[in-house]
Motif scaffolding. Sequence first.
Motif, PDB file in Angstrom:
ATOM      1  N   LYS A 112      37.080 109.037  21.275  1.00  0.00           N
ATOM      2  CA  LYS A 112      36.745 110.436  20.972  1.00  0.00           C
ATOM      3  C   LYS A 112      36.033 111.154  22.186  1.00  0.00           C
ATOM      4  O   LYS A 112      36.230 112.121  22.298  1.00  0.00           O
ATOM      5  N   LYS A 113      35.079 110.393  22.849  1.00  0.00           N
ATOM      6  CA  LYS A 113      34.363 110.878  23.828  1.00  0.00           C
ATOM      7  C   LYS A 113      35.338 110.939  25.118  1.00  0.00           C
ATOM      8  O   LYS A 113      35.275 112.119  25.965  1.00  0.00           O
ATOM      9  N   TYR A 114      36.064 110.042  25.618  1.00  0.00           N
ATOM     10  CA  TYR A 114      36.830 110.237  26.722  1.00  0.00           C
ATOM     11  C   TYR A 114      38.269 110.595  26.382  1.00  0.00           C
ATOM     12  O   TYR A 114      38.831 111.042  27.556  1.00  0.00           O
ATOM     13  N   LYS A 115      38.930 110.655  25.580  1.00  0.00           N
ATOM     14  CA  LYS A 115      40.289 111.190  25.057  1.00  0.00           C
ATOM     15  C   LYS A 115      41.208 110.393  26.081  1.00  0.00           C
ATOM     16  O   LYS A 115      41.968 111.185  26.809  1.00  0.00           O
ATOM     17  N   PRO A 116      41.246 109.167  25.982  1.00  0.00           N
ATOM     18  CA  PRO A 116      41.944 108.410  26.958  1.00  0.00           C
ATOM     19  C   PRO A 116      43.728 108.492  26.764  1.00  0.00           C
ATOM     20  O   PRO A 116      44.036 108.944  25.614  1.00  0.00           O
ATOM     21  N   LEU A 117      44.404 108.449  27.809  1.00  0.00           N
ATOM     22  CA  LEU A 117      45.909 108.502  27.745  1.00  0.00           C
ATOM     23  C   LEU A 117      46.547 107.443  26.820  1.00  0.00           C
ATOM     24  O   LEU A 117      47.362 107.464  26.092  1.00  0.00           O
ATOM     25  N   TRP A 118      45.646 106.213  27.178  1.00  0.00           N
ATOM     26  CA  TRP A 118      46.214 105.315  26.339  1.00  0.00           C
ATOM     27  C   TRP A 118      44.870 104.227  26.315  1.00  0.00           C
ATOM     28  O   TRP A 118      43.910 104.256  27.338  1.00  0.00           O
ATOM     29  N   VAL A 119      44.929 103.149  25.277  1.00  0.00           N
ATOM     30  CA  VAL A 119      44.074 102.016  25.168  1.00  0.00           C
ATOM     31  C   VAL A 119      44.712 100.832  25.507  1.00  0.00           C
ATOM     32  O   VAL A 119      45.958 100.749  24.659  1.00  0.00           O
ATOM     33  N   ALA A 120      44.480  99.952  26.402  1.00  0.00           N
ATOM     34  CA  ALA A 120      45.249  98.816  26.538  1.00  0.00           C
ATOM     35  C   ALA A 120      44.470  97.584  25.941  1.00  0.00           C
ATOM     36  O   ALA A 120      43.425  97.302  25.722  1.00  0.00           O
ATOM     37  N   SER A 121      45.422  96.744  25.117  1.00  0.00           N
ATOM     38  CA  SER A 121      45.091  95.582  24.060  1.00  0.00           C
ATOM     39  C   SER A 121      45.890  94.606  24.628  1.00  0.00           C
ATOM     40  O   SER A 121      47.113  94.788  24.695  1.00  0.00           O
ATOM     41  N   GLU A 122      45.427  93.239  24.736  1.00  0.00           N
ATOM     42  CA  GLU A 122      46.265  92.188  24.868  1.00  0.00           C
ATOM     43  C   GLU A 122      47.106  91.763  23.659  1.00  0.00           C
ATOM     44  O   GLU A 122      46.672  91.958  22.481  1.00  0.00           O
TER      45      GLU A 122
END
Length: 172
Positions: free
Chosen positions: A125-135
Amino acid sequence: VCTSDLLHPERYTKEMLEEERDILIAAGEEGTWLSLFQGKPTKDSGDFFKAADLSFVPTKDWPRQEDLNWYIGTDFAASVKTRSNCTALVPFGLDAKGNIFVAPDAVLARMSSLDAVTKLLDLVKKYKPLWVASEKGPLNSALGPLIRDQMRSRGIYTSILEVHRKIGRAHV
């Protein structure tokens, strides 16, 4: 190899470990040596990011948050026991020159799955990332439904990029 560095002296002698170390290092697998035989997952100098390549920039001197492309790297832990790994949630921004800015509110803590997902979505919500990387793997597969459920209930959405892990390297 110092005798005090032996993690299991009843099983591996100093000589056996020195031979194994030399073989692994010659094969370019120092990370494997450190993680399997020394209990250190990375070299003190760093693996992907070298300490000499990093510099501290006070947040007051950062580009504006909206001028950075944001991403979040995650590493969820399977347990909250005191001797277990911690969950890591690391937001970072990338500027037009390729400089990386690691957010000061990155998380490294032992927490329940629900708390980890809640904190992750707070960061989304705070950073509005383009994506979140998860293993990619069983733990993240198990967390997937919880993450999707929490995104729907909170109305906070992001793309999840699953990465395959190989010893010493991450591959998309």
